[in-house]
Every structure is written in C-alpha cells, then in structure tokens.
Design a protein around this motif. Sequence first.
Motif, PDB file in Angstrom:
ATOM      1  N   VAL A 111      -8.975  -4.454   2.096  1.00 39.81           N
ATOM      2  CA  VAL A 111      -7.877  -4.965   2.921  1.00 39.81           C
ATOM      3  C   VAL A 111      -6.536  -4.415   2.427  1.00 39.81           C
ATOM      4  O   VAL A 111      -5.691  -3.990   3.226  1.00 39.81           O
ATOM      5  CB  VAL A 111      -7.869  -6.501   2.930  1.00 39.81           C
ATOM      6  CG1 VAL A 111      -6.675  -7.028   3.729  1.00 39.81           C
ATOM      7  CG2 VAL A 111      -9.168  -7.037   3.534  1.00 39.81           C
ATOM      8  N   PHE A 112      -6.343  -4.405   1.099  1.00 33.79           N
ATOM      9  CA  PHE A 112      -5.095  -3.865   0.562  1.00 33.79           C
ATOM     10  C   PHE A 112      -4.985  -2.372   0.854  1.00 33.79           C
ATOM     11  O   PHE A 112      -3.894  -1.869   1.167  1.00 33.79           O
ATOM     12  CB  PHE A 112      -5.034  -4.110  -0.945  1.00 33.79           C
ATOM     13  CG  PHE A 112      -3.769  -3.596  -1.585  1.00 33.79           C
ATOM     14  CD1 PHE A 112      -2.539  -4.113  -1.225  1.00 33.79           C
ATOM     15  CD2 PHE A 112      -3.816  -2.590  -2.534  1.00 33.79           C
ATOM     16  CE1 PHE A 112      -1.359  -3.641  -1.809  1.00 33.79           C
ATOM     17  CE2 PHE A 112      -2.654  -2.115  -3.125  1.00 33.79           C
ATOM     18  CZ  PHE A 112      -1.429  -2.642  -2.760  1.00 33.79           C
ATOM     19  N   ASP A 165      -1.251   1.257   6.659  1.00 39.18           N
ATOM     20  CA  ASP A 165      -0.276   0.796   7.641  1.00 39.18           C
ATOM     21  C   ASP A 165       1.145   1.137   7.213  1.00 39.18           C
ATOM     22  O   ASP A 165       2.007   1.423   8.053  1.00 39.18           O
ATOM     23  CB  ASP A 165      -0.402  -0.723   7.826  1.00 39.18           C
ATOM     24  CG  ASP A 165      -1.687  -1.123   8.531  1.00 39.18           C
ATOM     25  OD1 ASP A 165      -2.225  -0.310   9.307  1.00 39.18           O
ATOM     26  OD2 ASP A 165      -2.148  -2.263   8.308  1.00 39.18           O
ATOM     27  N   ARG A 166       1.401   1.113   5.921  1.00 40.59           N
ATOM     28  CA  ARG A 166       2.766   1.331   5.430  1.00 40.59           C
ATOM     29  C   ARG A 166       3.088   2.813   5.225  1.00 40.59           C
ATOM     30  O   ARG A 166       4.172   3.290   5.603  1.00 40.59           O
ATOM     31  CB  ARG A 166       2.967   0.579   4.110  1.00 40.59           C
ATOM     32  CG  ARG A 166       4.382   0.701   3.545  1.00 40.59           C
ATOM     33  CD  ARG A 166       4.560  -0.153   2.305  1.00 40.59           C
ATOM     34  NE  ARG A 166       5.890   0.001   1.733  1.00 40.59           N
ATOM     35  CZ  ARG A 166       6.956  -0.707   2.073  1.00 40.59           C
ATOM     36  NH1 ARG A 166       6.835  -1.625   3.016  1.00 40.59           N
ATOM     37  NH2 ARG A 166       8.113  -0.500   1.501  1.00 40.59           N
ATOM     38  N   TYR A 167       2.152   3.563   4.624  1.00 45.09           N
ATOM     39  CA  TYR A 167       2.441   4.942   4.225  1.00 45.09           C
ATOM     40  C   TYR A 167       1.751   5.993   5.097  1.00 45.09           C
ATOM     41  O   TYR A 167       1.971   7.194   4.894  1.00 45.09           O
ATOM     42  CB  TYR A 167       2.037   5.163   2.760  1.00 45.09           C
ATOM     43  CG  TYR A 167       2.802   4.291   1.808  1.00 45.09           C
ATOM     44  CD1 TYR A 167       4.159   4.505   1.578  1.00 45.09           C
ATOM     45  CD2 TYR A 167       2.178   3.239   1.140  1.00 45.09           C
ATOM     46  CE1 TYR A 167       4.877   3.700   0.698  1.00 45.09           C
ATOM     47  CE2 TYR A 167       2.881   2.427   0.260  1.00 45.09           C
ATOM     48  CZ  TYR A 167       4.222   2.657   0.045  1.00 45.09           C
ATOM     49  OH  TYR A 167       4.929   1.856  -0.826  1.00 45.09           O
ATOM     50  N   PRO A 207     -11.023   2.125   5.514  1.00 48.11           N
ATOM     51  CA  PRO A 207     -10.178   1.516   6.552  1.00 48.11           C
ATOM     52  C   PRO A 207      -9.302   2.541   7.266  1.00 48.11           C
ATOM     53  O   PRO A 207      -8.973   2.375   8.443  1.00 48.11           O
ATOM     54  CB  PRO A 207      -9.324   0.510   5.776  1.00 48.11           C
ATOM     55  CG  PRO A 207     -10.033   0.291   4.491  1.00 48.11           C
ATOM     56  CD  PRO A 207     -10.727   1.574   4.188  1.00 48.11           C
ATOM     57  N   ALA A 208      -8.946   3.610   6.556  1.00 50.46           N
ATOM     58  CA  ALA A 208      -8.093   4.630   7.165  1.00 50.46           C
ATOM     59  C   ALA A 208      -8.780   5.313   8.340  1.00 50.46           C
ATOM     60  O   ALA A 208      -8.118   5.727   9.301  1.00 50.46           O
ATOM     61  CB  ALA A 208      -7.683   5.672   6.119  1.00 50.46           C
ATOM     62  N   GLY A 265      -4.758  -0.799   9.946  1.00 51.30           N
ATOM     63  CA  GLY A 265      -5.369  -0.615   8.626  1.00 51.30           C
ATOM     64  C   GLY A 265      -5.932  -1.911   8.077  1.00 51.30           C
ATOM     65  O   GLY A 265      -7.036  -1.938   7.525  1.00 51.30           O
ATOM     66  N   VAL A 266      -5.166  -2.992   8.209  1.00 51.42           N
ATOM     67  CA  VAL A 266      -5.663  -4.296   7.749  1.00 51.42           C
ATOM     68  C   VAL A 266      -6.895  -4.700   8.550  1.00 51.42           C
ATOM     69  O   VAL A 266      -7.875  -5.209   7.996  1.00 51.42           O
ATOM     70  CB  VAL A 266      -4.556  -5.365   7.869  1.00 51.42           C
ATOM     71  CG1 VAL A 266      -5.125  -6.756   7.633  1.00 51.42           C
ATOM     72  CG2 VAL A 266      -3.452  -5.086   6.856  1.00 51.42           C
ATOM     73  N   ALA A 267      -6.866  -4.461   9.870  1.00 47.95           N
ATOM     74  CA  ALA A 267      -8.034  -4.775  10.696  1.00 47.95           C
ATOM     75  C   ALA A 267      -9.250  -3.967  10.243  1.00 47.95           C
ATOM     76  O   ALA A 267     -10.364  -4.495  10.132  1.00 47.95           O
ATOM     77  CB  ALA A 267      -7.731  -4.496  12.166  1.00 47.95           C
TER      78      ALA A 267
END
Length: 465
Positions: free
Chosen positions: A44-45, A51-53, A98-99, A371-373
């Motif tokens: 998840v992290f 999502d951020r970078y 996740p990516a 990304g979190v999803a």
Amino acid sequence: MVVALDGTVLTVVQPALQRDLDASFTQVQWTSTGYLIAVASLLVFAGRLGDRYGHRRVFAVGTLGFALASAGIGLASDIGWVIALRVAQGVFGALLQPATLGMLRAAYPPDRIGMPIAVRTSAIGVAAAAGPVLGGALATELGWRSVFFLSVVPALVIGVLALLVRVPAPPREGPAPGLDLTGAGLLAVALACLVHALVGASESGRPAATVLGACGAALAAAAFIRHERRAASPLIPPLLIGSPAVGPALGILVAASAAMFGALFVGTYFLQDVLELNPLHSALRALPLAIMMIVSAPYAAVLLRRYGPRRTITAAMAVLALGVLTLSRLDQASGPVAVGAGFLLVGAGFGTVMVAATAVVVRHAPVAEAGVAGGLQQTAMNVGPTLGIALATTLMTALAGHAPGAEPHRTDGAFLSAMAPTLAILAAVAGLGAAAATRLPGRLTRPGDEDTGLPAAEGIPSGRG
C-alpha cells in the motif's frame, strides 16, 4: 509475469537449494516467508509512492532492483544471503506490483480497463503454468542457481524501457498526496504480524508465534485505524476504502485466493502422496487450472461489460466453489479426467474473479489514488493465499487426528478422511465471497460515476485526466 515466474520456480528448487547450501528446513522456509512478509507489508505504501512520484518511475526502480536481487541470489554463497536477498526482492516486488495497476488506470479510461487487466492476469497464468516445468528443467540441467538468473535479463530490459519510454502523464488535480509515514509504518507492522501469524499457523509446533503475531497485528491495526481517522492526509483515503464497491471487491479477492490456494495446496499433496505422482506429472495434472486462468481472463472482461460486476463475480465464485467441491470427491481411483475437471473449474472461476474484482477496485479509484488501490488489491492477493494455506494445514492436521508435528498425509486413509471436509470448508469460504458479490454494483457505473462509485452530483471530483 517475471515476479510470478520467480515465485513458482522457487518452490521447485528449494530441496536442491537446501542440500547445496547445507541449510535447515526452517531456513529454507524463510526464503519464502521473508519475501512474503516484506512484500505484503509494503504494497500500500509503495502504491502511495507511485501516486506521489509517478508510477513509471517507481515501477522502473522496483524492476531494476528485483533484477539485481535475483542475480545476487544466483551468486549467494550461503543461506543467510539468500534469505536477505529474498527480503530485498520482496521490497522491490512491492514497489513494482501496484505500479502496474496504477499505470493501467492512468493509461485507460475506466470503461476500458477490464481487458488490460485481463491481459495482466493471463500473463500471471502463463507464469503459473510454465514455472514448475521450466524451473524443474533448468534445475535438473544447470542447477538451482540458474532459475534466479532466468529473470535477470527480462527485468533489466523492462526496467530500462520504463525509464526511456515517455508516456504522457495525466494532469494532477490538486496537490500531491502526502506519504503518511506514520500510517504506513503502522500498516506495515500490522500486515507483517498478520502474515507471520498465518505462516506460523501453517507450521505445526509454533503456537506462540501464531498468538503473538495475531496480537501484534490486532494492536497495530487498531492504532492504524485510530491514526487514519485523525490524519490530515491518510494513507488510505476514506472515500476509497468506504466505497460500496471497493470494500466488497477486496474481500472477494481474499476469499477467492484463499479457497484456490488452499485447494491447490491440498491437491498437490493428494497427487504426490496418494496418487504417487512425481512433481512433473503432478504439475501436468494440475495444468488445467493455469490454462483456464489464461483462457478465462479475456472472457471475464467481456462478461463484466455485458452482465456487470454483481452477476459476473457471483457466478464465477460459484464455479470456483464447485471446482473445490469436485476436488473433495477425489480418491485413489480418480483418473486424469476427474482430477483435471476439478482444477479446470477452479481455474475458470478464479481467473474470472481475479479480473472482474480487480477491475472493480481499480476503476472505482481516482487516478490520483490508483497506486493505493493497486496496493490494496495486491495486499488482498498476498494475504488470501497465506490464509488459505494456513487454514488448509490446520484443518488437515486436526481432522487427520495426528499430534502436532506429525504429517497429516502419513497414510492415504488419514489423508483422504481429512481432505474431503477440508476442501468443503474451503468451498464454503468461496461461498462467502459469492455472498459478498451480491453487494457489488449490478452494472458498470455510468460516465461521471466511474471513479469513486458515488454519484457525481455529490461533488466528489472524478479524478479523470
């Protein structure tokens, strides 16, 4: 596919690895357990980092790191290095998995996300089918180290391409999401303790580890929930996890993967200990499962568009439960047709559920939270198998009437007496997933509602680029 292939070939070469490095059985088990804890606790992290970078950048780092760790394992001189590098593989695997879903969510509109996810699932099915056969052949001819070098070149090429190929990124709506390091740490501890407890439950003679792990997971989860309610930028946005579609879909993925992997675990012992097949012939008997994962994935995307999530996933979970029940009826007289039919139904049901439920999770996430999803979906797909194998092991040991530490498959009679009720309970787990599917949307959401699962009139940003 590279990650899935690496995991499947490992199980084939563990005995040779143990002999060559003069390792204990417990140490060899930690080559799997260490990886599983690392990847499950960070997914998840890792999704939030994407999502951020940027998902492409995180994907490239994860893929290149995975390649280097694989090469290191192939060159390792002792079991300690193998375990440490498998943990490193878990960290890099958590970055890249996740990516992949985040990049798909950004590249395709929500109403077209089903087929790309189906292709992704088919690739995993190809790896599941090819892994045992390819790993066994390589280990026999070139030694166990060769299976780890197998993924190095493809992963390096993919990682370099991810850095070089420029893909237009969707415009960001609002500021970049915060990382929420405190929440990430608490969630990592909770998931690591949970996985450790489940692994301990599947290994007889470790009740203390199971109890301590479960208590640690409960305490860390409670602290995580408390923190998330107060955090200005929570790791898991409430609108995402509170969606009427995402929560049930994640539960379905856990139930489906628990039922499938638990049944596969029991079925493998049945093929090798009761029918006395060698590993290669056992893999061939179970091959219909992987084939149907490959075949059913694209059809799942079509069914999802035509009939909607509720009917598609409910029917697929019923097929999965029927397949597990079919396996529960096997005995010493069962031939290839009976065995293949059970695995075929399991593969068809699981492949369809995996595509459809993943599509529900990803399409109901805004692009900024993709990304979190993806991390939540991957976490469900890691916790579910661990839960299923732990449940199968505990039930087989208890129902076969053996003392802790004894093998539940000591005799054919004892094994078969425990196999039928164990698989029936695993089928009931799939039934719970079918019940959860009745809470899903009856159809694909209309334009304007697809990203959150909530009415656009409520003022929730759609997140579309």
